[in-house]
Write a protein that holds these residues in place. Structure first.
Motif, PDB file in Angstrom:
ATOM      1  N   PHE A 119       0.833  -1.202   0.000  1.00  0.00           N
ATOM      2  CA  PHE A 119       0.000   0.000   0.000  1.00  0.00           C
ATOM      3  C   PHE A 119       0.870   1.256   0.000  1.00  0.00           C
ATOM      4  O   PHE A 119       0.524   2.271  -0.599  1.00  0.00           O
ATOM      5  CB  PHE A 119      -0.917   0.021   1.231  1.00  0.00           C
ATOM      6  N   SER A 120       2.000   1.179   0.677  1.00  0.00           N
ATOM      7  CA  SER A 120       2.883   2.347   0.790  1.00  0.00           C
ATOM      8  C   SER A 120       3.811   2.508  -0.404  1.00  0.00           C
ATOM      9  O   SER A 120       4.459   3.549  -0.551  1.00  0.00           O
ATOM     10  CB  SER A 120       3.726   2.221   2.071  1.00  0.00           C
ATOM     11  N   SER A 121       3.883   1.479  -1.265  1.00  0.00           N
ATOM     12  CA  SER A 121       4.854   1.485  -2.361  1.00  0.00           C
ATOM     13  C   SER A 121       4.259   1.809  -3.724  1.00  0.00           C
ATOM     14  O   SER A 121       5.002   2.096  -4.661  1.00  0.00           O
ATOM     15  CB  SER A 121       5.550   0.115  -2.435  1.00  0.00           C
ATOM     16  N   TYR A 122       2.920   1.740  -3.844  1.00  0.00           N
ATOM     17  CA  TYR A 122       2.275   1.947  -5.144  1.00  0.00           C
ATOM     18  C   TYR A 122       1.254   3.074  -5.075  1.00  0.00           C
ATOM     19  O   TYR A 122       0.635   3.309  -4.029  1.00  0.00           O
ATOM     20  CB  TYR A 122       1.588   0.668  -5.614  1.00  0.00           C
ATOM     21  N   GLY A 123       1.064   3.742  -6.201  1.00  0.00           N
ATOM     22  CA  GLY A 123       0.127   4.857  -6.266  1.00  0.00           C
ATOM     23  C   GLY A 123      -1.315   4.452  -6.504  1.00  0.00           C
ATOM     24  O   GLY A 123      -2.239   5.199  -6.188  1.00  0.00           O
ATOM     25  N   VAL A 124      -1.512   3.285  -7.097  1.00  0.00           N
ATOM     26  CA  VAL A 124      -2.868   2.826  -7.436  1.00  0.00           C
ATOM     27  C   VAL A 124      -3.097   1.429  -6.869  1.00  0.00           C
ATOM     28  O   VAL A 124      -2.228   0.544  -6.989  1.00  0.00           O
ATOM     29  CB  VAL A 124      -3.079   2.807  -8.972  1.00  0.00           C
ATOM     30  N   LEU A 170       2.343  -4.934 -12.819  1.00  0.00           N
ATOM     31  CA  LEU A 170       1.190  -5.140 -11.953  1.00  0.00           C
ATOM     32  C   LEU A 170       1.526  -6.202 -10.911  1.00  0.00           C
ATOM     33  O   LEU A 170       1.984  -7.286 -11.255  1.00  0.00           O
ATOM     34  CB  LEU A 170      -0.030  -5.605 -12.757  1.00  0.00           C
ATOM     35  N   ASN A 171       1.291  -5.897  -9.672  1.00  0.00           N
ATOM     36  CA  ASN A 171       1.525  -6.844  -8.585  1.00  0.00           C
ATOM     37  C   ASN A 171       0.171  -7.360  -8.116  1.00  0.00           C
ATOM     38  O   ASN A 171      -0.572  -6.646  -7.438  1.00  0.00           O
ATOM     39  CB  ASN A 171       2.283  -6.158  -7.445  1.00  0.00           C
ATOM     40  N   ILE A 172      -0.173  -8.595  -8.491  1.00  0.00           N
ATOM     41  CA  ILE A 172      -1.468  -9.184  -8.140  1.00  0.00           C
ATOM     42  C   ILE A 172      -1.306 -10.003  -6.867  1.00  0.00           C
ATOM     43  O   ILE A 172      -0.497 -10.929  -6.807  1.00  0.00           O
ATOM     44  CB  ILE A 172      -2.001 -10.075  -9.273  1.00  0.00           C
ATOM     45  N   VAL A 173      -2.083  -9.665  -5.838  1.00  0.00           N
ATOM     46  CA  VAL A 173      -1.963 -10.325  -4.539  1.00  0.00           C
ATOM     47  C   VAL A 173      -3.309 -10.911  -4.131  1.00  0.00           C
ATOM     48  O   VAL A 173      -4.314 -10.198  -4.049  1.00  0.00           O
ATOM     49  CB  VAL A 173      -1.494  -9.336  -3.448  1.00  0.00           C
ATOM     50  N   LEU A 179      -5.534 -17.575 -14.669  1.00  0.00           N
ATOM     51  CA  LEU A 179      -4.936 -16.543 -13.820  1.00  0.00           C
ATOM     52  C   LEU A 179      -3.417 -16.517 -13.989  1.00  0.00           C
ATOM     53  O   LEU A 179      -2.813 -15.442 -14.090  1.00  0.00           O
ATOM     54  CB  LEU A 179      -5.297 -16.788 -12.355  1.00  0.00           C
ATOM     55  N   GLN A 180      -2.803 -17.688 -14.034  1.00  0.00           N
ATOM     56  CA  GLN A 180      -1.347 -17.753 -14.186  1.00  0.00           C
ATOM     57  C   GLN A 180      -0.912 -17.181 -15.531  1.00  0.00           C
ATOM     58  O   GLN A 180       0.092 -16.459 -15.624  1.00  0.00           O
ATOM     59  CB  GLN A 180      -0.862 -19.199 -14.046  1.00  0.00           C
ATOM     60  N   ARG A 181      -1.688 -17.483 -16.588  1.00  0.00           N
ATOM     61  CA  ARG A 181      -1.356 -16.934 -17.914  1.00  0.00           C
ATOM     62  C   ARG A 181      -1.481 -15.410 -17.917  1.00  0.00           C
ATOM     63  O   ARG A 181      -0.666 -14.712 -18.524  1.00  0.00           O
ATOM     64  CB  ARG A 181      -2.259 -17.550 -18.984  1.00  0.00           C
ATOM     65  N   LEU A 182      -2.505 -14.912 -17.245  1.00  0.00           N
ATOM     66  CA  LEU A 182      -2.701 -13.464 -17.175  1.00  0.00           C
ATOM     67  C   LEU A 182      -1.556 -12.797 -16.427  1.00  0.00           C
ATOM     68  O   LEU A 182      -1.067 -11.749 -16.823  1.00  0.00           O
ATOM     69  CB  LEU A 182      -4.032 -13.149 -16.476  1.00  0.00           C
ATOM     70  N   ARG A 183      -1.113 -13.417 -15.366  1.00  0.00           N
ATOM     71  CA  ARG A 183      -0.003 -12.862 -14.588  1.00  0.00           C
ATOM     72  C   ARG A 183       1.252 -12.730 -15.448  1.00  0.00           C
ATOM     73  O   ARG A 183       1.957 -11.726 -15.402  1.00  0.00           O
ATOM     74  CB  ARG A 183       0.292 -13.750 -13.382  1.00  0.00           C
ATOM     75  N   ASN A 188       1.528   1.360 -10.618  1.00  0.00           N
ATOM     76  CA  ASN A 188       1.710   2.807 -10.775  1.00  0.00           C
ATOM     77  C   ASN A 188       1.074   3.303 -12.067  1.00  0.00           C
ATOM     78  O   ASN A 188       1.211   4.475 -12.418  1.00  0.00           O
ATOM     79  CB  ASN A 188       3.205   3.167 -10.721  1.00  0.00           C
ATOM     80  N   HIS A 189       0.398   2.395 -12.797  1.00  0.00           N
ATOM     81  CA  HIS A 189      -0.392   2.815 -13.956  1.00  0.00           C
ATOM     82  C   HIS A 189      -1.613   3.573 -13.453  1.00  0.00           C
ATOM     83  O   HIS A 189      -2.105   3.324 -12.349  1.00  0.00           O
ATOM     84  CB  HIS A 189      -0.863   1.604 -14.768  1.00  0.00           C
ATOM     85  N   SER A 190      -2.169   4.445 -14.286  1.00  0.00           N
ATOM     86  CA  SER A 190      -3.415   5.118 -13.917  1.00  0.00           C
ATOM     87  C   SER A 190      -4.540   4.078 -13.891  1.00  0.00           C
ATOM     88  O   SER A 190      -4.453   3.035 -14.556  1.00  0.00           O
ATOM     89  CB  SER A 190      -3.757   6.200 -14.938  1.00  0.00           C
TER      90      SER A 190
END
Length: 239
Positions: free
Chosen positions: A36-41, A66-69, A55-59, A107-109
């Protein structure tokens, strides 16, 4: 670990097990707080009905931007509570935690993120019990169906049809499923016959947060070309 399981009558856990679970939960919360503290969006997506292989293919296709958690709702809520006083308006994300939520940190819009996710979606037929993503309408006009039992099948879902020129013709437009409704088995069968594929496989964006502002999926799903066109029209009308 759900509270109703730990220490319940039917499933008592040893003290060391409970302690380890608490430590793991704290680590998961701390990891989310750092993100939360490291990314803008921060965006919320719903992973319901998304196969793990997809999901794995999309990642892989989305790359490192993009960091998907994936985490339990309780862990996400604890992380939000931990940063609530430091990040303005971030608590609004809680309202979007439906289904099987996951968080995307980037950090993408929000609009670029929505565009990236939409480009990687694929269409598929609807299955009984799934939720209609929008009103499903069968238009009036001729079809390729030969006369037969299909007329009664269409009638069973509210479609008025007749025979013209040796083929089935739909007499008037018919809405066979409303947005938000569960799709009935007969409706799913009719959609398949008309080759209607209303379901999209991919990461379903629920909302996105940036600088204290929440954007819901309806705002984020606006096509960029349509948005630009509307801006031009508004500018011309303002003269």
């Amino acid at each position: 670990m759900k509270a109703k399981t730990i220490g319940s009558k039917n499933a008592r856990r040893p003290a060391d097990y409970v302690a380890k679970a608490a430590v793991q939960k704290k680590k998961a919360v701390d990891a989310l707080v750092r993100l939360f503290s490291s990314y803008g969006v921060v965006a919320v997506v719903n992973l319901e009905s998304l196969p793990s292989a997809q999901l794995q293919r999309l990642r892989v296709s989305l790359g490192d931007d993009l960091n998907i958690v994936m985490s339990k709702k309780s862990v996400i809520k604890l992380a939000i509570a931990a940063v609530k006083g430091k990040i303005k308006g971030v608590d609004q994300l809680e309202n979007s935690l439906s289904g099987m939520p996951a968080l995307i940190f980037t950090n993408h819009s929000p609009f670029k993120l929505a565009n990236l996710l939409n480009k990687r979606k694929s269409k598929e037929p609807a299955k009984p019990g799934q939720t209609a993503p929008y009103d499903i309408v069968i238009p009036a006009g001729p079809t390729s169906f030969a006369p037969g039992p299909i007329i009664s099948e269409l009638a069973s879902v509210g479609i008025k049809a007749g025979v013209e020129g040796g083929k089935i013709t739909v007499k008037m437009p018919a809405t066979i499923a409303r947005e938000g409704e569960k799709i009935k088995p007969k409706v799913a069968e009719v959609m398949a016959k008309f080759n209607i594929q209303p379901m999209e496989i991919g990461l379903n964006l629920v909302s996105a947060y940036e600088n204290g502002v929440m954007y819901d999926k309806k705002v984020l799903s606006v096509d960029p070309a349509t948005y630009v066109s509307e801006l031009i029209s508004a500018a011309m009308e303002a003269r």
